[in-house]
Design a protein around this motif. Structure first.
Motif, short mmCIF file in Angstrom:
data_model
loop_
_atom_site.label_atom_id
_atom_site.label_comp_id
_atom_site.label_asym_id
_atom_site.label_seq_id
_atom_site.Cartn_x
_atom_site.Cartn_y
_atom_site.Cartn_z
N ARG A 6 45.67 20.95 76.07
CA ARG A 6 45.00 20.99 77.38
C ARG A 6 45.56 19.90 78.31
O ARG A 6 45.79 20.14 79.49
CB ARG A 6 43.49 20.81 77.18
N ARG A 7 45.79 18.71 77.75
CA ARG A 7 46.31 17.63 78.58
C ARG A 7 47.73 17.93 79.05
O ARG A 7 48.11 17.57 80.17
CB ARG A 7 46.29 16.31 77.79
N ILE A 8 48.53 18.53 78.19
CA ILE A 8 49.89 18.91 78.58
C ILE A 8 49.85 19.82 79.79
O ILE A 8 50.54 19.60 80.79
CB ILE A 8 50.61 19.61 77.41
N VAL A 9 49.03 20.86 79.71
CA VAL A 9 48.98 21.85 80.79
C VAL A 9 48.42 21.23 82.06
O VAL A 9 48.98 21.40 83.16
CB VAL A 9 48.15 23.07 80.36
N GLU A 10 47.31 20.51 81.96
CA GLU A 10 46.66 19.98 83.15
C GLU A 10 47.51 18.91 83.83
O GLU A 10 47.62 18.89 85.07
CB GLU A 10 45.29 19.41 82.79
N ALA A 11 48.12 18.02 83.05
CA ALA A 11 48.96 16.98 83.64
C ALA A 11 50.20 17.58 84.27
O ALA A 11 50.69 17.10 85.29
CB ALA A 11 49.34 15.95 82.58
N GLY A 12 50.71 18.65 83.65
CA GLY A 12 51.91 19.27 84.19
C GLY A 12 51.68 19.94 85.52
O GLY A 12 52.52 19.87 86.42
N ARG A 13 50.50 20.57 85.69
CA ARG A 13 50.31 21.36 86.91
C ARG A 13 49.55 20.63 88.00
O ARG A 13 49.29 21.21 89.06
CB ARG A 13 49.60 22.67 86.57
N THR A 14 49.21 19.37 87.79
CA THR A 14 48.48 18.61 88.80
C THR A 14 49.22 17.32 89.11
O THR A 14 49.63 16.59 88.20
CB THR A 14 47.06 18.27 88.32
N SER A 15 49.40 17.03 90.39
CA SER A 15 50.04 15.78 90.81
C SER A 15 49.42 15.32 92.11
O SER A 15 49.49 16.01 93.13
CB SER A 15 51.55 16.01 91.01
N GLY A 16 48.78 14.15 92.06
CA GLY A 16 48.16 13.60 93.27
C GLY A 16 47.13 14.53 93.88
O GLY A 16 46.97 14.58 95.10
N GLY A 17 46.44 15.29 93.03
CA GLY A 17 45.44 16.22 93.52
C GLY A 17 46.00 17.54 93.98
O GLY A 17 45.25 18.46 94.33
N ARG A 18 47.35 17.68 94.00
CA ARG A 18 47.99 18.93 94.42
C ARG A 18 48.39 19.75 93.20
O ARG A 18 48.79 19.20 92.16
CB ARG A 18 49.23 18.65 95.27
N GLN A 19 48.32 21.05 93.34
CA GLN A 19 48.71 21.95 92.25
C GLN A 19 50.21 22.23 92.33
O GLN A 19 50.78 22.29 93.41
CB GLN A 19 47.94 23.28 92.36
N ARG A 20 50.83 22.38 91.18
CA ARG A 20 52.23 22.76 91.14
C ARG A 20 52.46 23.72 89.97
O ARG A 20 51.58 23.92 89.12
CB ARG A 20 53.12 21.53 90.98
N GLN A 21 53.61 24.31 89.92
CA GLN A 21 53.94 25.25 88.86
C GLN A 21 54.38 24.48 87.61
O GLN A 21 55.08 23.47 87.70
CB GLN A 21 55.09 26.17 89.30
N VAL A 22 53.97 24.96 86.44
CA VAL A 22 54.41 24.36 85.19
C VAL A 22 54.94 25.47 84.28
O VAL A 22 54.29 26.50 84.09
CB VAL A 22 53.28 23.57 84.50
N LEU A 23 56.14 25.26 83.79
CA LEU A 23 56.77 26.19 82.86
C LEU A 23 56.66 25.62 81.45
O LEU A 23 57.15 24.52 81.18
CB LEU A 23 58.24 26.39 83.23
N LEU A 24 56.00 26.36 80.57
CA LEU A 24 55.92 25.98 79.16
C LEU A 24 57.02 26.74 78.43
O LEU A 24 57.01 27.97 78.35
CB LEU A 24 54.55 26.34 78.58
N ARG A 25 57.99 26.01 77.91
CA ARG A 25 59.17 26.63 77.31
C ARG A 25 59.18 26.42 75.80
O ARG A 25 58.78 25.39 75.29
CB ARG A 25 60.44 26.02 77.92
N GLY A 26 59.65 27.43 75.08
CA GLY A 26 59.79 27.31 73.63
C GLY A 26 58.47 27.11 72.91
O GLY A 26 58.39 26.33 71.95
N VAL A 27 57.43 27.80 73.33
CA VAL A 27 56.10 27.60 72.74
C VAL A 27 56.07 28.20 71.33
O VAL A 27 56.29 29.41 71.16
CB VAL A 27 55.01 28.25 73.60
N PRO A 28 55.77 27.41 70.29
CA PRO A 28 55.68 27.95 68.93
C PRO A 28 54.53 28.95 68.83
O PRO A 28 53.55 28.88 69.60
CB PRO A 28 55.39 26.70 68.08
N PRO A 29 54.61 29.91 67.89
CA PRO A 29 53.59 30.96 67.78
C PRO A 29 52.16 30.42 67.67
O PRO A 29 51.24 30.96 68.29
CB PRO A 29 54.01 31.72 66.52
N ARG A 30 51.97 29.36 66.88
CA ARG A 30 50.61 28.83 66.72
C ARG A 30 50.06 28.30 68.05
O ARG A 30 48.89 28.54 68.39
CB ARG A 30 50.61 27.72 65.67
N LEU A 31 50.91 27.60 68.81
CA LEU A 31 50.45 27.08 70.09
C LEU A 31 50.26 28.20 71.11
O LEU A 31 49.38 28.11 71.98
CB LEU A 31 51.45 26.05 70.62
#
Length: 319
Positions: A272-297
């Motif tokens: 959850r922290r990975i996703v939220e920190a990736g797509r939020t910066s200074g209160g602004r939303q941005r795009q986040v690409l999750l690459r190479g996600v293992p099946p369990r994740l």
């Protein structure tokens, strides 16, 4: 010699190493070179920089501390380039100077110049020497201003440079002090076959140093697009470190990439922290690409609904 397919962190370079930095991004180049130069100065090594520019008094663009974000990275900490230039620990040569002095990068004369630089560093009291250069795409313009066949000149120069690259290793390993070399190539400006030829004469490709590595979790910077690659285990013990490292993501980037292919274990809160920190910066939303996600994740992303969060996209899965 065939280049190793593995990347090597620039901070792990050792005596006699001859590595290739084939970069596609200015920040990637800066990150690697700052580490290389900083570590060399800390080890009392002389830095000789071959710059593809006319004035040896101008600090190469790639070493100027331009972006504010770069100053927050460990690679740039405590690096006083102006002082190093003033006292001779950092010396800048130009391509034109070396090209003319070696009659067009003739291999024998170029290697003689390299050997002379290592001996001079020893006589000056340095513990080692680190060389790095921006190999040019074309020879310096002739003084006569005569027209030239650019394609033929580029191929001629590439053959000369490749011949020099093949002869570098014996000079480095035969030096009486620690000697190493990092050759810079802009992947965007070289045809793939020519770049592959140049890379084949090096021990490995250089990459940026890890931002964090405690044996359980390793975080490595990514470029184009900017982001982070996570390797190892993300749990309650390593989450605080991840929180700190996530702050170096460029605030102005509209897209960041988080490569999870090396993440063997991750709890739900960490994901959850990975996703939220990736797509939020200074209160602004941005795009986040999750690459190479293992099946369990990938299953955790579906179960928690994080894969449907605004701005999140999933790249190619890990195999």
């Amino acid at each position: 010699m065939t280049i190793s397919s593995a990347l090597r962190a620039v901070g792990r370079m050792e005596r006699g190493d001859h590595l290739c930095l084939a970069y596609v991004d200015a920040d990637e180049r800066r990150s690697v070179l700052f580490s290389y130069v900083r570590d060399g100065l800390a080890a009392e090594h002389k830095i000789v920089y071959l710059a593809d520019q006319e004035s040896p008094h101008v600090l190469p663009v790639c070493l100027r501390p331009r972006p504010a974000r770069l100053e927050t990275l460990p690679q740039a900490a405590g690096l006083d380039l102006a002082a190093a230039l003033d006292d001779g620990r950092l010396v800048i040569r130009t391509v034109a100077e070396v090209y003319r002095g070696t009659r067009g990068f003739r291999p024998g004369e170029t290697m003689g110049l390299l050997a002379t630089e290592t001996e001079l560093a020893l006589l000056q009291g340095h513990r080692g020497i680190r060389l790095t250069g921006e190999w040019p795409l074309l020879p310096p313009a002739p003084a006569t201003g005569r027209p030239v066949d650019l394609a033929a000149e580029a191929e001629f120069l590439a053959r000369r440079v490749a011949a020099c690259e093949r002869r570098v290793e014996p000079v480095l390993r035969g030096a009486r002090i620690v000697a190493m070399m990092l050759c810079q190539y802009d992947r965007r400006r070289l045809p793939a076959p020519r770049l592959e030829r140049m890379e084949s004469h090096h021990h490995a490709r250089a990459r940026a140093d890890d931002l964090y590595d405690d044996g359980s979790l390793r975080v490595t910077p990514l470029f184009s697009p900017p982001g982070l690659a996570l390797t190892g285990t993300l749990d309650a013990a390593t989450r605080p470190a991840l929180d700190r490292v996530l702050r170096v993501l460029p605030p102005g980037a509209g897209l960041v990439c988080l490569d999870l292919s090396g993440l063997h274990s991750c709890d739900e809160e960490g994901l959850r922290r990975i996703v939220e920190a990736g797509r939020t910066s200074g209160g602004r939303q941005r795009q986040v690409l999750l690459r190479g996600v293992p099946p369990r994740l990938a299953g955790m992303l579906r179960a928690t609904g994080l894969e449907r969060a605004p701005g999140v996209s999933i790249g190619e899965p890990a195999h």
